[in-house]
Design a protein around this motif. Structure first.
Motif, PDB file in Angstrom:
ATOM      1  N   ASP A 287       0.852  -1.182   0.000  1.00 36.76           N
ATOM      2  CA  ASP A 287       0.000   0.000   0.000  1.00 36.76           C
ATOM      3  C   ASP A 287       0.890   1.236   0.000  1.00 36.76           C
ATOM      4  O   ASP A 287       2.050   1.190   0.414  1.00 36.76           O
ATOM      5  N   ALA A 288       0.334   2.347  -0.458  1.00 34.14           N
ATOM      6  CA  ALA A 288       1.085   3.601  -0.436  1.00 34.14           C
ATOM      7  C   ALA A 288       0.123   4.773  -0.444  1.00 34.14           C
ATOM      8  O   ALA A 288      -1.050   4.651  -0.836  1.00 34.14           O
ATOM      9  N   VAL A 289       0.635   5.919   0.001  1.00 33.76           N
ATOM     10  CA  VAL A 289      -0.085   7.188  -0.100  1.00 33.76           C
ATOM     11  C   VAL A 289       0.833   8.186  -0.779  1.00 33.76           C
ATOM     12  O   VAL A 289       1.997   8.337  -0.404  1.00 33.76           O
ATOM     13  N   PHE A 290       0.297   8.826  -1.814  1.00 34.85           N
ATOM     14  CA  PHE A 290       1.077   9.813  -2.562  1.00 34.85           C
ATOM     15  C   PHE A 290       0.148  10.935  -3.008  1.00 34.85           C
ATOM     16  O   PHE A 290      -0.899  10.676  -3.606  1.00 34.85           O
ATOM     17  N   GLU A 291       0.519  12.147  -2.694  1.00 29.39           N
ATOM     18  CA  GLU A 291      -0.287  13.329  -3.007  1.00 29.39           C
ATOM     19  C   GLU A 291      -1.733  13.160  -2.569  1.00 29.39           C
ATOM     20  O   GLU A 291      -2.677  13.551  -3.255  1.00 29.39           O
ATOM     21  N   GLY A 292      -1.918  12.554  -1.391  1.00 34.23           N
ATOM     22  CA  GLY A 292      -3.249  12.395  -0.835  1.00 34.23           C
ATOM     23  C   GLY A 292      -4.039  11.223  -1.367  1.00 34.23           C
ATOM     24  O   GLY A 292      -5.137  10.951  -0.881  1.00 34.23           O
TER      25      GLY A 292
ATOM     26  N   LYS B 174      -2.466  -2.091  -2.443  1.00 36.48           N
ATOM     27  CA  LYS B 174      -1.756  -3.239  -3.033  1.00 36.48           C
ATOM     28  C   LYS B 174      -1.365  -2.978  -4.483  1.00 36.48           C
ATOM     29  O   LYS B 174      -1.258  -3.899  -5.291  1.00 36.48           O
ATOM     30  N   THR B 175      -1.102  -1.731  -4.833  1.00 33.09           N
ATOM     31  CA  THR B 175      -0.685  -1.399  -6.202  1.00 33.09           C
ATOM     32  C   THR B 175       0.516  -0.464  -6.184  1.00 33.09           C
ATOM     33  O   THR B 175       0.700   0.343  -7.098  1.00 33.09           O
TER      34      THR B 175
ATOM     35  N   GLY C 158      12.286  16.830  -6.014  1.00 30.67           N
ATOM     36  CA  GLY C 158      12.190  15.676  -5.144  1.00 30.67           C
ATOM     37  C   GLY C 158      10.749  15.353  -4.818  1.00 30.67           C
ATOM     38  O   GLY C 158       9.958  16.241  -4.495  1.00 30.67           O
ATOM     39  N   MET C 159      10.380  14.093  -4.919  1.00 32.79           N
ATOM     40  CA  MET C 159       9.037  13.614  -4.606  1.00 32.79           C
ATOM     41  C   MET C 159       9.135  12.565  -3.501  1.00 32.79           C
ATOM     42  O   MET C 159      10.169  11.920  -3.341  1.00 32.79           O
ATOM     43  N   SER C 160       8.051  12.383  -2.761  1.00 31.22           N
ATOM     44  CA  SER C 160       8.062  11.350  -1.723  1.00 31.22           C
ATOM     45  C   SER C 160       6.687  10.727  -1.579  1.00 31.22           C
ATOM     46  O   SER C 160       5.660  11.377  -1.763  1.00 31.22           O
ATOM     47  N   ALA C 161       6.687   9.442  -1.267  1.00 31.59           N
ATOM     48  CA  ALA C 161       5.470   8.683  -1.007  1.00 31.59           C
ATOM     49  C   ALA C 161       5.685   7.869   0.253  1.00 31.59           C
ATOM     50  O   ALA C 161       6.824   7.504   0.584  1.00 31.59           O
ATOM     51  N   VAL C 162       4.616   7.573   0.963  1.00 35.06           N
ATOM     52  CA  VAL C 162       4.698   6.730   2.153  1.00 35.06           C
ATOM     53  C   VAL C 162       4.186   5.340   1.801  1.00 35.06           C
ATOM     54  O   VAL C 162       3.013   5.169   1.431  1.00 35.06           O
ATOM     55  N   PHE C 163       5.070   4.354   1.861  1.00 28.65           N
ATOM     56  CA  PHE C 163       4.714   2.961   1.600  1.00 28.65           C
ATOM     57  C   PHE C 163       4.375   2.279   2.919  1.00 28.65           C
ATOM     58  O   PHE C 163       5.043   2.506   3.938  1.00 28.65           O
TER      59      PHE C 163
END
Length: 429
Positions: free
Chosen positions: A307-312, A317-318, A350-355
């Motif tokens: 799972d992840a969250v990126f830009e809200g 599972k993708t 720079g970009m970031s996502a929370v997995f």
């Protein structure tokens, strides 16, 4: 590239690069809803590049990786694979070495175009049958479908030998039936019948699953998977797990619990070529240690997903790390993009996502994005910051691998210091 057999539906964009890893979510799950905790979309400057360097590719459990202009596809990591008649032990006159095979951490099993296998070898690779019917398979990726027979081979990678491995032979001339279509056919997409269509002579799927379909194809009929064929007619078939196309690493005598993809860093403007090392085994030898590295460790689904969250937006599972994807594929409203889908920020960003891993552990995954049009126009083939628009998945592709050691623990294999697979881990320095 993303193997789509593990999901039920695919949507989104796969543009600009032939080597799109694809992706998508279950038809029962929304993967792009504006929910979850918002994460920073961008920072004013790019993050510092990771600096981990590959180990030598001269050891018995390693093979060299090269990114080059072999095809028009950027960021395709390639290795050489030797295939031989089953039971040969990986030696003898039936063996042939196939160069320029894509290293793919989001698919499972070896797939080679028949046209690149010399007849002296191909004729000695035993065709799999059920009764008097030929077993064939369709595997679907974001870039298209591979259709061909299932044959058995001894597979050698450096000094590691995997005996009696079911592999797919794509566009096998011995298969009279054309690719199945319709309700029981392959997923809609391009039928890749030549190395040019793929951009490689085959695919070496060495991700987190030991086989390419598992219990689903053993216990039920799965459309777009395995078939039995007589003449030009094919029908979906169940195939037992031992007879499914198999991740060859699991068949090694030792060093069989996972792999490490290690790529040297490249300049932010790109490079004509790039090099690295594919290492077999995790915590089994001095050159494949995970213990003591302070790696970020993320348990996954059997297919390597999280799972992840990126830009809200929440991705269920993708989210995954895929060496077979030429770019960083994601949906962003913060970056400008060209009509062909390349992101085109005015400056490296720079970009970031929370997995979120299968054990609920989280990690902030950071990556850089530069102007993709400028990068491609440079004529280079290796880029650490190439971003492309794609909906409904967060595909952290090959640009993320430069300057890192990327570990893939295989499900069902002996545990490493990170525990039993499946998991992905990475070290950035």
């Amino acid at each position: 590239m993303r193997a789509l057999k593990w999901i039920l539906a695919v949507s989104g964009m796969c543009v600009a690069l032939a080597g799109c890893g694809g992706g998508g979510g279950s038809s029962n799950t929304s993967t792009s809803s504006a929910s979850g905790t918002s994460t920073p979309a961008a920072v004013s400057t790019a993050f510092a590049d990771p600096t981990a360097t590959p180990v030598s590719s001269g050891s018995a459990n390693t093979v060299p990786i090269v990114v080059s202009s072999f095809s028009s596809v950027r960021n395709f990591p390639m290795v050489s694979v030797k295939v031989c008649a089953p039971g040969s032990g990986g030696i003898g006159v039936t063996c042939s070495t196939i160069d320029n095979v894509l290293v793919d951490t989001e698919s499972f099993g070896l797939r080679l175009f028949a046209s690149v296998i010399p007849t002296s070898t191909l004729s000695n690779l035993t065709q799999q049958v059920q009764g008097a019917q030929t077993v064939a398979e369709c595997e679907s990726f974001g870039s298209g479908n591979t259709w061909g027979t299932v044959r058995t081979a001894d597979v050698s990678l450096s000094s590691e030998v995997a005996p009696n491995v079911p592999i797919q032979v794509i566009a096998d001339p011995s298969l009279a039936a054309t690719i199945p279509t319709g309700v029981n056919g392959c997923l809609v997409g391009t039928n890749m019948t030549t190395p040019t269509a793929l951009g490689a002579n085959g695919i070496l799927g060495i991700g987190t699953s030991p086989n390419d379909c598992g219990a689903n194809c053993q216990n039920s009929l799965v459309a777009g998977a395995y078939y039995v064929c007589t003449g030009s007619s094919c029908t979906p078939a169940q195939v037992t797990i031992p007879n499914q196309v198999t991740n060859p690493v699991t068949k090694f005598t030792t060093d069989n619990n996972g792999v490490i993809v290690e790529m040297a860093q490249v300049p932010d403007t790109g490079a004509a070529t790039a090099t690295g090392t594919l290492v077999f085994g995790i915590d089994t030898q001095s050159n494949n240690a995970l213990s003591g590295t302070n790696a970020t460790i993320l348990p996954t689904t059997i297919a390597g997903d999280m799972d992840a969250v990126f830009e809200g937006r929440t991705y269920s599972k993708t989210a995954f790390f895929d060496s077979g994807s030429s770019g960083l594929y994601f949906q962003s409203t913060a970056l400008t993009k060209a009509s062909n889908g390349f992101y085109t920020p005015a400056a490296p960003t720079g970009m970031s996502a929370v997995f979120t891993a299968a054990n609920s552990a989280t990690a902030t995954v950071k990556f850089n994005v530069s102007n993709g049009v400028t990068l491609i126009n440079s004529g280079n083939y290796a880029f650490n910051n190439l971003g492309v628009s794609m909906f409904n998945a967060l595909d952290i592709g090959m640009p993320f691998f430069y300057g890192r050691h990327m570990y893939y623990g295989i499900s069902g294999q002996p545990a490493s210091s990170a525990g039993a697979g499946p998991y992905v881990a990475y070290v950035s320095s």
